[in-house]
Design an enzyme around this catalytic site. Sequence first.
Site, PDB file in Angstrom:
ATOM      1  N   ASP A   1       0.950  -1.276  -0.037  1.00 49.30           N
ATOM      2  CA  ASP A   1      -0.161  -0.043  -0.047  1.00 49.30           C
ATOM      3  C   ASP A   1       0.936   1.125   0.058  1.00 49.30           C
ATOM      4  O   ASP A   1       1.993   1.157   0.273  1.00 49.30           O
ATOM      5  CB  ASP A   1      -0.912  -0.033   1.324  1.00 49.30           C
TER       6      ASP A   1
ATOM      7  N   CYS B   1      -4.303  -2.433  -2.257  1.00 48.91           N
ATOM      8  CA  CYS B   1      -5.745  -1.844  -2.077  1.00 48.91           C
ATOM      9  C   CYS B   1      -5.963  -0.693  -3.266  1.00 48.91           C
ATOM     10  O   CYS B   1      -7.189  -0.509  -3.480  1.00 48.91           O
ATOM     11  CB  CYS B   1      -5.971  -1.316  -0.792  1.00 48.91           C
TER      12      CYS B   1
HETATM   13  N1   CP Z   1      -8.973   1.042  -1.614  1.00 49.29           N
HETATM   14  C1   CP Z   1      -9.731   2.120  -1.556  1.00 49.29           C
HETATM   15  O1   CP Z   1     -10.472   2.015  -0.610  1.00 49.29           O
HETATM   16  O2   CP Z   1     -10.011   2.865  -2.739  1.00 49.29           O
HETATM   17  P1   CP Z   1     -10.605   4.285  -2.707  1.00 49.29           P
HETATM   18  O3   CP Z   1      -9.899   5.326  -1.578  1.00 49.29           O
HETATM   19  O4   CP Z   1     -10.385   4.785  -4.078  1.00 49.29           O
HETATM   20  O5   CP Z   1     -12.240   4.258  -1.927  1.00 49.29           O
HETATM   21  N1  NVA Z   2      -3.666   3.385   3.471  1.00 52.51           N
HETATM   22  C1  NVA Z   2      -4.290   3.966   2.423  1.00 52.51           C
HETATM   23  C2  NVA Z   2      -5.506   3.284   1.900  1.00 52.51           C
HETATM   24  C3  NVA Z   2      -6.366   4.096   0.926  1.00 52.51           C
HETATM   25  C4  NVA Z   2      -7.540   3.223   0.236  1.00 52.51           C
HETATM   26  C5  NVA Z   2      -4.816   5.259   3.012  1.00 52.51           C
HETATM   27  O1  NVA Z   2      -5.402   5.400   3.936  1.00 52.51           O
HETATM   28  O2  NVA Z   2      -4.851   6.555   2.421  1.00 52.51           O
END
Ligand code: CP
Ligand code: NVA
Length: 314
Positions: free
Chosen positions: A234, A274
């Site tokens: 991530d 993600c």
């Molecule tokens: N992975 C995820 O939650 O993506 P978004 O921030 O685009 O919703």
């Molecule tokens: N760790 C990231 C996930 C985004 C879907 C955030 O919190 O920005």
Amino acid sequence: MGYQVDSYLKGRDFISIHDFTVEEVAYILQVAVDLKSLQKKKIAHPLLTGKTLAMIFQKASTRTRVAFEVGMYQLGGHALFLSPRDIQLGRGETIYDTARVLTRMVDGIMIRTFEHAEVLELARASFVPVINGLTDLLHPTQVIGDLLTILEHKKELKGLKLAFVGDGNNVAHSLLFGAAKTGINMVIASPGGYEPDPAILEKAREDAALTGSQLSILSDPWEAVKDADVIYTDVWSSMGQEEDAAEKEEHFLKFQVNRHLLSHAATDAIVLHCLPAKRGKEITDEVMDGPQSVVFEEAENRLHAHKAIMALIM
Ligand code: CP
Ligand code: NVA
């Protein structure tokens, strides 16, 4: 009669995977599998006809918003997008008052926000189920989609090795709970000072004791990915934490998921992220667009996962 789901989860909040039993998590996944199959076969499954979901977004979103909105439509209901620019919460109306108002008009509330405590407060004040659409601490709806993706590729979750490489963030925390509840062995490799929250790890270890899952934290990404079945990464700086991103990057350079790192995993390892990704930072184009990447299926699976969650609790 059409496809029906058991009603024993109706009325529950979906705030953390930790709050659900091993059997309940397995059931959510089973419903996600079923709903995906129905959707692919174009068989209608209007489990939430006439129901409405309010979606409060205090942070940006592509996948979560679209998956909830489209998912609600496919279930026969309706979703309302509420941005802080438009609702009074952005002008200082309290979470409590917002919850008390929404609860009288809608059948469920999804919230994406900064402090996890706000979601807990919303859930306390609300009489309808509350869904955590991401906080600084957790991202549980993401992980239901991730488990579905892993299950589709590996057929069984128990005994797999998942290596999370990078920041010990909200996604890593929810993955710890997801792995612990399903018997996946999980290793997190993070630079010193960026490990997951020890309190989350402790709770996840309680869950892991029930399934035999092994959870460990390392600082060496090479060791972490050795023989892994699933590699996950991530962004190095999550939403709201971007101010020290440049400085942070130096600590994370050897935690990039690239071809060399991937060569230490099992030959049939799959790569998850993600999304959104910072290509060229935590993951290279070569890996993200390569044959082992399942990141776009993973994104699609948010839709099926969210539908399962809503159909069960609303
Ligand atoms: N992975 C995820 O939650 O993506 P978004 O921030 O685009 O919703
Ligand atoms: N760790 C990231 C996930 C985004 C879907 C955030 O919190 O920005």
